[in-house]
Design a protein around this motif. Structure first.
Motif, short mmCIF file in Angstrom:
data_model
loop_
_atom_site.label_atom_id
_atom_site.label_comp_id
_atom_site.label_asym_id
_atom_site.label_seq_id
_atom_site.Cartn_x
_atom_site.Cartn_y
_atom_site.Cartn_z
N TYR A 41 -1.94 37.44 36.91
CA TYR A 41 -2.38 36.52 37.70
C TYR A 41 -3.91 36.63 38.31
N ALA A 42 -4.27 37.96 38.37
CA ALA A 42 -5.58 38.34 38.55
C ALA A 42 -6.43 38.11 37.34
N GLN A 43 -6.17 38.12 36.30
CA GLN A 43 -6.80 37.62 35.09
C GLN A 43 -6.92 36.22 34.79
N LYS A 44 -5.76 35.65 34.73
CA LYS A 44 -5.68 34.19 34.40
C LYS A 44 -4.87 33.13 35.40
N PHE A 45 -4.34 33.55 36.27
CA PHE A 45 -3.65 32.65 36.84
C PHE A 45 -3.52 32.95 38.46
N PRO A 46 -4.87 32.70 38.97
CA PRO A 46 -5.12 33.27 40.43
C PRO A 46 -4.27 32.62 41.48
N HIS A 47 -3.94 31.38 40.92
CA HIS A 47 -3.31 30.51 42.08
C HIS A 47 -1.87 30.74 42.03
N ILE A 48 -1.24 31.68 41.12
CA ILE A 48 0.16 31.96 41.22
C ILE A 48 0.25 32.99 42.35
N LEU A 49 -0.88 34.00 42.13
CA LEU A 49 -0.81 35.03 43.34
C LEU A 49 -1.12 34.31 44.64
N GLN A 50 -1.84 33.33 44.79
CA GLN A 50 -2.01 32.79 45.94
C GLN A 50 -0.76 32.10 46.55
N SER A 51 0.14 31.51 45.69
CA SER A 51 1.32 30.83 46.06
C SER A 51 2.41 31.94 46.70
N GLN A 52 2.25 33.05 46.08
CA GLN A 52 3.13 34.33 46.58
C GLN A 52 2.55 34.66 47.91
N VAL A 53 1.32 34.81 48.15
CA VAL A 53 0.85 35.13 49.52
C VAL A 53 1.00 34.22 50.37
N ASP A 54 0.77 32.94 50.10
CA ASP A 54 1.07 31.83 51.08
C ASP A 54 2.36 31.70 51.59
N TRP A 55 3.38 31.81 50.65
CA TRP A 55 4.87 32.20 50.90
C TRP A 55 5.03 33.17 52.01
N ILE A 56 4.43 34.17 51.63
CA ILE A 56 4.74 35.40 52.51
C ILE A 56 4.14 34.88 53.99
N LEU A 57 3.13 34.24 54.19
CA LEU A 57 2.64 33.92 55.29
C LEU A 57 3.49 33.04 55.86
N GLU A 58 3.97 32.03 55.27
CA GLU A 58 4.85 30.96 55.71
C GLU A 58 6.09 31.51 56.49
N ASN A 59 6.63 32.80 55.84
CA ASN A 59 7.87 33.32 56.37
C ASN A 59 7.35 34.67 56.94
N LYS A 60 6.23 34.82 57.56
CA LYS A 60 5.64 36.16 58.11
C LYS A 60 6.68 36.70 59.20
N ALA A 61 7.29 35.76 60.01
CA ALA A 61 8.03 36.41 61.16
C ALA A 61 9.31 36.97 60.75
N ASP A 62 9.69 36.76 59.31
CA ASP A 62 10.94 37.49 58.96
C ASP A 62 10.60 38.44 58.01
N ILE A 63 9.45 38.71 57.68
CA ILE A 63 9.11 39.85 56.76
C ILE A 63 8.40 41.09 57.56
N ASP A 64 8.98 42.22 57.23
CA ASP A 64 8.34 43.66 58.02
C ASP A 64 7.23 44.29 57.18
N ILE A 65 7.28 44.12 55.83
CA ILE A 65 6.35 45.00 54.91
C ILE A 65 6.49 44.32 53.65
N VAL A 66 5.07 44.41 53.13
CA VAL A 66 4.89 43.85 51.88
C VAL A 66 4.42 44.98 50.84
N LEU A 67 5.20 45.38 49.63
CA LEU A 67 4.95 46.41 48.89
C LEU A 67 4.49 46.04 47.55
N GLN A 68 3.33 46.41 47.14
CA GLN A 68 2.96 46.08 45.62
C GLN A 68 3.02 47.29 44.89
N GLN A 69 3.70 47.17 43.60
CA GLN A 69 3.76 48.28 42.85
C GLN A 69 2.70 48.87 41.76
N GLY A 70 1.40 48.27 42.01
CA GLY A 70 0.38 48.76 41.05
C GLY A 70 0.00 47.51 39.82
#
Length: 332
Positions: A41-70
């Motif tokens: 996503y960082a290399q070719k499809f930044p809009h897909i990463l943005q869609s993941q983060v936007d979804w997290i923001l939409e559901n922020k009240a129900d999410i306790d932590i986001v873990l990224q695996q490298g």
């Protein structure tokens, strides 16, 4: 009794009861979102990463932590790091998150992956002085560097400790992690790292592809010697009874692996590989935005695992992607 006059009060009371029940139910859940290997996503499809983060923001009240695996980036260059930073900066002060360092996030220059343990680009875009001020931050291994860090959250009466470990963590890092875990004996521990599980649902070991020892950093010796999944298990996980989860990415093939092992104190440890990047069997657009949603229910002692893409708005339902772990032993 005039039912017509009483009905509105009855409905209000009923709605209030449902609202209280829903609130109590949410308090009994710890919800963790896993964002493995965002490199394509960082290399070719930044809009897909943005869609993941936007979804997290939409559901922020129900999410306790986001873990990224490298493997946040593919080529460890400024252009890709700028994409990643723009996405995750949206979560600053809103949803706690922790970023792991993968082999594609270190090296002597862009395109050289883990030939040396050089993470200056990662630390320039996610500097200690900024990250240490965000919610849940606990501490780091090396002053001023975010390569190895721990985080503290509390939910549903549970106290959690999350430890982020570098790719192929060095012996000295595992020694530090052991000290941190033992300093928090009352917390349930999650280890989050890039390389640990293999796609055959075993821990990475000799003979497996993509072991840290196969990269340039694998030549390091002494306290800087690197460790694969099996070594991390022996030197850190199995001897600490409160480490109960390990999450990793990195490995291709099916990109999925699940394992439950018993530690030295007799407790089960739930270990999961999830990876959807380019190169994984069936991958589209570097993963099509699939992420993991883990809901740990402290009342029923279960964990549901869902694999969802905010980009395509679809779920993966095949084996290893959608399941429930029952009769979990999570009592602190």
């Amino acid at each position: 009794m005039n039912l017509k006059k009483q009905a509105p009060r009855f409905l209000v009371a009923l709605l209030l009861l449902f609202s209280i029940a829903a609130c109590q139910s949410s308090k009994q859940l710890t919800t963790i979102v896993l964002l493995p290997d965002t490199q394509t996503y960082a290399q070719k499809f930044p809009h897909i990463l943005q869609s993941q983060v936007d979804w997290i923001l939409e559901n922020k009240a129900d999410i306790d932590i986001v873990l990224q695996q490298g493997d946040l980036t593919q080529n460890n260059n400024r252009e890709e790091w700028a994409v990643v930073k723009e996405a995750f900066d949206k979560l600053n002060g809103v949803v706690p998150y922790a970023l792991a360092v993968g082999n594609h996030d270190m090296g002597s220059e862009p395109g050289k992956f883990a030939d040396i343990r050089h993470t200056e680009m990662f630390n320039a875009f996610f500097p200690y002085h900024q990250m240490s001020k965000l919610p849940a931050f606990g501490g780091v291994f090396e002053d001023g560097k975010m390569d190895n860090a721990y985080y503290l959250i509390e939910k549903a009466g549970f106290k959690w400790l999350i430890i982020n470990l570098e790719f192929g963590p060095r012996d000295m890092v595992l020694d530090w992690a052991n000290r941190v875990v033992r300093n928090y004996p009352d917390r349930t521990v999650i280890v989050n790292t890039h390389s640990y599980m293999y796609s055959d649902s075993t821990r990475q070991n000799k003979g497996d592809h993509w072991r840290p020892q196969a990269y340039g950093i694998g030549k390091d010796t002494g306290a800087s010697s690197v460790n694969d999944g099996e070594q991390i298990w022996r030197k850190l996980i199995k001897e600490n009874g409160n480490i109960r989860f390990v999450f990793s990415g990195h490995v291709l093939n099916s990109g999925v692996g699940n394992l439950v092992s018993i530690n030295d104190d007799g407790w089960p440890v739930y270990q999961h590989l999830a990876n959807y990047q380019a190169g994984v069997k069936g991958s589209v657009k570097g993963g099509n935005g699939f992420l993991r949603i883990l809901k740990i229910n402290h009342r029923t002692n279960t964990m549901s695992v869902k694999t969802y893409s905010p980009y395509t708005k679809t779920y993966k339902t095949d084996e290893g992607q959608d399941f429930i772990i029952k009769a979990m032993s999570l009592k602190q």
